[in-house]
Design a protein around this motif. Structure first.
Motif, PDB file in Angstrom:
ATOM      1  N   ASN A 126       7.756 -61.479  46.946  1.00 41.90           N
ATOM      2  CA  ASN A 126       6.538 -61.194  47.721  1.00 41.90           C
ATOM      3  C   ASN A 126       6.699 -61.599  49.186  1.00 41.90           C
ATOM      4  O   ASN A 126       5.736 -61.638  49.937  1.00 41.90           O
ATOM      5  N   GLU A 127       7.930 -61.911  49.557  1.00 38.90           N
ATOM      6  CA  GLU A 127       8.359 -62.023  50.956  1.00 38.90           C
ATOM      7  C   GLU A 127       7.776 -63.209  51.713  1.00 38.90           C
ATOM      8  O   GLU A 127       7.696 -63.175  52.937  1.00 38.90           O
ATOM      9  N   ALA A 128       7.428 -64.265  51.010  1.00 36.40           N
ATOM     10  CA  ALA A 128       7.025 -65.531  51.644  1.00 36.40           C
ATOM     11  C   ALA A 128       6.768 -66.561  50.551  1.00 36.40           C
ATOM     12  O   ALA A 128       6.733 -66.225  49.367  1.00 36.40           O
ATOM     13  N   TYR A 129       6.570 -67.796  50.962  1.00 40.84           N
ATOM     14  CA  TYR A 129       6.186 -68.846  50.015  1.00 40.84           C
ATOM     15  C   TYR A 129       4.675 -68.757  49.806  1.00 40.84           C
ATOM     16  O   TYR A 129       3.895 -69.491  50.427  1.00 40.84           O
ATOM     17  N   MET A 130       4.257 -67.853  48.938  1.00 40.10           N
ATOM     18  CA  MET A 130       2.824 -67.568  48.786  1.00 40.10           C
ATOM     19  C   MET A 130       2.070 -68.690  48.083  1.00 40.10           C
ATOM     20  O   MET A 130       0.920 -68.970  48.405  1.00 40.10           O
ATOM     21  N   ASN A 131       2.719 -69.338  47.122  1.00 40.61           N
ATOM     22  CA  ASN A 131       2.031 -70.338  46.309  1.00 40.61           C
ATOM     23  C   ASN A 131       1.626 -71.575  47.100  1.00 40.61           C
ATOM     24  O   ASN A 131       0.688 -72.279  46.730  1.00 40.61           O
ATOM     25  N   THR A 132       2.320 -71.838  48.203  1.00 34.61           N
ATOM     26  CA  THR A 132       2.055 -73.062  48.963  1.00 34.61           C
ATOM     27  C   THR A 132       1.449 -72.803  50.337  1.00 34.61           C
ATOM     28  O   THR A 132       1.388 -73.707  51.160  1.00 34.61           O
ATOM     29  N   GLY A 133       1.029 -71.541  50.601  1.00 37.07           N
ATOM     30  CA  GLY A 133       0.327 -71.320  51.852  1.00 37.07           C
ATOM     31  C   GLY A 133       0.875 -70.241  52.759  1.00 37.07           C
ATOM     32  O   GLY A 133       0.642 -70.277  53.969  1.00 37.07           O
ATOM     33  N   ILE A 134       1.658 -69.290  52.220  1.00 38.02           N
ATOM     34  CA  ILE A 134       2.146 -68.125  52.967  1.00 38.02           C
ATOM     35  C   ILE A 134       3.090 -68.538  54.101  1.00 38.02           C
ATOM     36  O   ILE A 134       2.991 -68.076  55.231  1.00 38.02           O
ATOM     37  N   GLN A 135       4.038 -69.453  53.802  1.00 39.06           N
ATOM     38  CA  GLN A 135       5.045 -69.808  54.790  1.00 39.06           C
ATOM     39  C   GLN A 135       6.210 -68.820  54.729  1.00 39.06           C
ATOM     40  O   GLN A 135       6.525 -68.288  53.667  1.00 39.06           O
ATOM     41  N   ARG A 136       6.868 -68.593  55.841  1.00 39.46           N
ATOM     42  CA  ARG A 136       7.982 -67.644  55.880  1.00 39.46           C
ATOM     43  C   ARG A 136       9.151 -68.130  55.033  1.00 39.46           C
ATOM     44  O   ARG A 136       9.421 -69.329  54.910  1.00 39.46           O
ATOM     45  N   SER A 137       9.849 -67.182  54.412  1.00 41.81           N
ATOM     46  CA  SER A 137      11.108 -67.456  53.733  1.00 41.81           C
ATOM     47  C   SER A 137      12.170 -66.568  54.380  1.00 41.81           C
ATOM     48  O   SER A 137      11.869 -65.779  55.277  1.00 41.81           O
ATOM     49  N   SER A 138      13.399 -66.651  53.920  1.00 45.06           N
ATOM     50  CA  SER A 138      14.421 -65.760  54.471  1.00 45.06           C
ATOM     51  C   SER A 138      14.281 -64.345  53.909  1.00 45.06           C
ATOM     52  O   SER A 138      15.008 -63.438  54.313  1.00 45.06           O
ATOM     53  N   ALA A 139      13.326 -64.150  53.002  1.00 44.88           N
ATOM     54  CA  ALA A 139      12.990 -62.804  52.520  1.00 44.88           C
ATOM     55  C   ALA A 139      11.876 -62.168  53.344  1.00 44.88           C
ATOM     56  O   ALA A 139      11.565 -60.990  53.158  1.00 44.88           O
ATOM     57  N   THR A 140      11.277 -62.926  54.234  1.00 47.27           N
ATOM     58  CA  THR A 140      10.213 -62.392  55.088  1.00 47.27           C
ATOM     59  C   THR A 140      10.804 -61.408  56.095  1.00 47.27           C
ATOM     60  O   THR A 140      11.783 -61.727  56.767  1.00 47.27           O
ATOM     61  N   PRO A 141      10.223 -60.210  56.215  1.00 46.34           N
ATOM     62  CA  PRO A 141      10.785 -59.209  57.127  1.00 46.34           C
ATOM     63  C   PRO A 141      10.639 -59.590  58.602  1.00 46.34           C
ATOM     64  O   PRO A 141       9.825 -60.437  58.978  1.00 46.34           O
ATOM     65  N   LEU A 142      11.425 -58.930  59.417  1.00 44.68           N
ATOM     66  CA  LEU A 142      11.374 -59.092  60.867  1.00 44.68           C
ATOM     67  C   LEU A 142       9.965 -58.843  61.402  1.00 44.68           C
ATOM     68  O   LEU A 142       9.288 -57.908  60.990  1.00 44.68           O
ATOM     69  N   LEU A 143       9.516 -59.701  62.320  1.00 43.43           N
ATOM     70  CA  LEU A 143       8.245 -59.568  63.052  1.00 43.43           C
ATOM     71  C   LEU A 143       7.004 -59.729  62.190  1.00 43.43           C
ATOM     72  O   LEU A 143       5.909 -59.356  62.592  1.00 43.43           O
ATOM     73  N   THR A 144       7.163 -60.318  61.024  1.00 41.16           N
ATOM     74  CA  THR A 144       6.030 -60.504  60.111  1.00 41.16           C
ATOM     75  C   THR A 144       5.220 -61.738  60.462  1.00 41.16           C
ATOM     76  O   THR A 144       5.778 -62.779  60.799  1.00 41.16           O
ATOM     77  N   TRP A 145       3.896 -61.608  60.331  1.00 38.74           N
ATOM     78  CA  TRP A 145       3.022 -62.772  60.421  1.00 38.74           C
ATOM     79  C   TRP A 145       3.087 -63.568  59.129  1.00 38.74           C
ATOM     80  O   TRP A 145       3.060 -63.009  58.030  1.00 38.74           O
ATOM     81  N   THR A 146       3.217 -64.881  59.240  1.00 41.75           N
ATOM     82  CA  THR A 146       2.949 -65.813  58.138  1.00 41.75           C
ATOM     83  C   THR A 146       2.253 -67.012  58.772  1.00 41.75           C
ATOM     84  O   THR A 146       2.079 -67.072  59.995  1.00 41.75           O
ATOM     85  N   THR A 147       1.884 -67.987  57.985  1.00 40.65           N
ATOM     86  CA  THR A 147       1.230 -69.171  58.552  1.00 40.65           C
ATOM     87  C   THR A 147       2.193 -70.022  59.367  1.00 40.65           C
ATOM     88  O   THR A 147       1.756 -70.848  60.174  1.00 40.65           O
ATOM     89  N   THR A 148       3.489 -69.842  59.174  1.00 41.81           N
ATOM     90  CA  THR A 148       4.469 -70.567  59.991  1.00 41.81           C
ATOM     91  C   THR A 148       5.142 -69.659  61.020  1.00 41.81           C
ATOM     92  O   THR A 148       5.992 -70.120  61.780  1.00 41.81           O
ATOM     93  N   THR A 149       4.777 -68.389  61.035  1.00 43.22           N
ATOM     94  CA  THR A 149       5.201 -67.471  62.101  1.00 43.22           C
ATOM     95  C   THR A 149       3.949 -66.729  62.581  1.00 43.22           C
ATOM     96  O   THR A 149       3.738 -65.561  62.241  1.00 43.22           O
ATOM     97  N   PRO A 150       3.093 -67.389  63.332  1.00 43.10           N
ATOM     98  CA  PRO A 150       1.822 -66.790  63.761  1.00 43.10           C
ATOM     99  C   PRO A 150       2.021 -65.625  64.726  1.00 43.10           C
ATOM    100  O   PRO A 150       3.138 -65.345  65.160  1.00 43.10           O
TER     101      PRO A 150
END
Length: 291
Positions: A126-150
């Motif tokens: 699902n392209e992020a650490y969803m269970n702990t708060g939507i933090q980016r992982s190395s599966a997160t796509p380029l230019l994606t918003w997450t809580t650690t890549t605002p």
């Protein structure tokens, strides 16, 4: 018309997934393909919660809850234990998210693949650490918003190519799958079950919560990921032979990006960059199939 899927359900009502959870759909079809003779190894992930709190479980099969980084190593041990008891028919299924696969569990995963351990490893991505708060992982796509890549500092790195990493291990079978194409997913799980040695299945699992997506559009987003070629459906045998299962007509990537709030900040220029990256990756994949 009779369905090709067995009527038996191994995922029961009362699970704790969010509405529209793609990982839950993925588990349902996977267990229909594999059947009851299976032991599931669940590392820390969304599915640690979805399955239910001990002593309750929404799964009608044995489950081991294990540490974040240990899906592959624990599955190795479970398989060895079953074989020592003379049981060579039970399928061992490691079921991990992208964080536990691309990042935290990569070392154990690589070791098991290198040894060609005899179990199936599924990454529901699902392209992020969803269970702990939507933090980016190395599966997160380029230019994606997450809580650690605002929005003002989105992810600058491309998504890690986990399929090529697994292909480099020369494992017997690896495949991508999508919840929006259940027949394809079902067939690949059946093939994985009948294959000896290490098998890796990468499933794109939409997450309405983390993707900022209405739950009723969860499957649509997964389908568009395939149709726009963001997430191609293909198989790799022995790390060398590639089979592209679906070659869709051109759909602009913005059809996929536009559904999701995690991409709402993108400019036209940024979407063009993503489009070009997708086209390059698609051409590389087709060349590998031709080789």
């Amino acid at each position: 018309m009779k369905s090709e899927f067995p009527e038996e359900e191994y995922l029961m009502s009362g699970h704790l997934a969010c509405s529209g959870c793609g990982a839950t759909i993925a588990m349902r079809y996977t267990l229909k393909a594999i059947g009851e003779g299976v032991v599931i190894v669940l590392p820390a992930s969304c599915w640690s919660m979805i399955a239910g709190v001990f002593p309750h479980s929404s799964l009608k099969v044995p489950v081991y809850h294990v540490a974040f980084e240990t899906a592959a190593s624990t599955a190795t041990g479970v398989k060895a234990g079953l074989e020592m008891k003379g049981d060579r028919s039970t399928t061992v299924l490691a079921w991990a998210g992208d964080g536990g696969t691309f990042d935290i569990g990569l070392q154990a995963l690589s070791g098991a693949a290198e040894r060609n351990e005899d179990f199936i490893y599924v990454c529901y991505d699902n392209e992020a650490y969803m269970n702990t708060g939507i933090q980016r992982s190395s599966a997160t796509p380029l230019l994606t918003w997450t809580t650690t890549t605002p929005f003002h500092q989105t992810k600058e790195e491309a998504k890690k190519d986990i399929m090529e990493i697994m292909a480099a291990h020369r494992i017997p079978y690896a495949a991508t799958a999508s919840i929006a194409f259940p027949a394809d997913l079902f067939r690949k799980m059946k093939k994985a079950k009948s294959t000896k040695g290490f098998r890796f299945i990468h499933i794109l699992s939409s997450c309405p919560t983390g993707w900022r997506l209405p739950s009723q559009l969860s499957v649509k987003a997964s389908r568009l990921a395939v149709l726009t070629r963001v997430f191609p459906l293909y198989e790799i045998e022995n790390g060398e032979k590639y089979f592209v299962n679906l070659k869709p007509e051109f759909h602009p990537v913005k059809e996929y990006l536009g559904l999701q709030g995690r991409f709402s900040h993108l400019t036209e220029k940024e979407m063009e960059v993503i489009q070009k990256n997708v086209e390059k990756a698609w051409e590389r994949l087709l060349k590998k199939e031709e080789a």
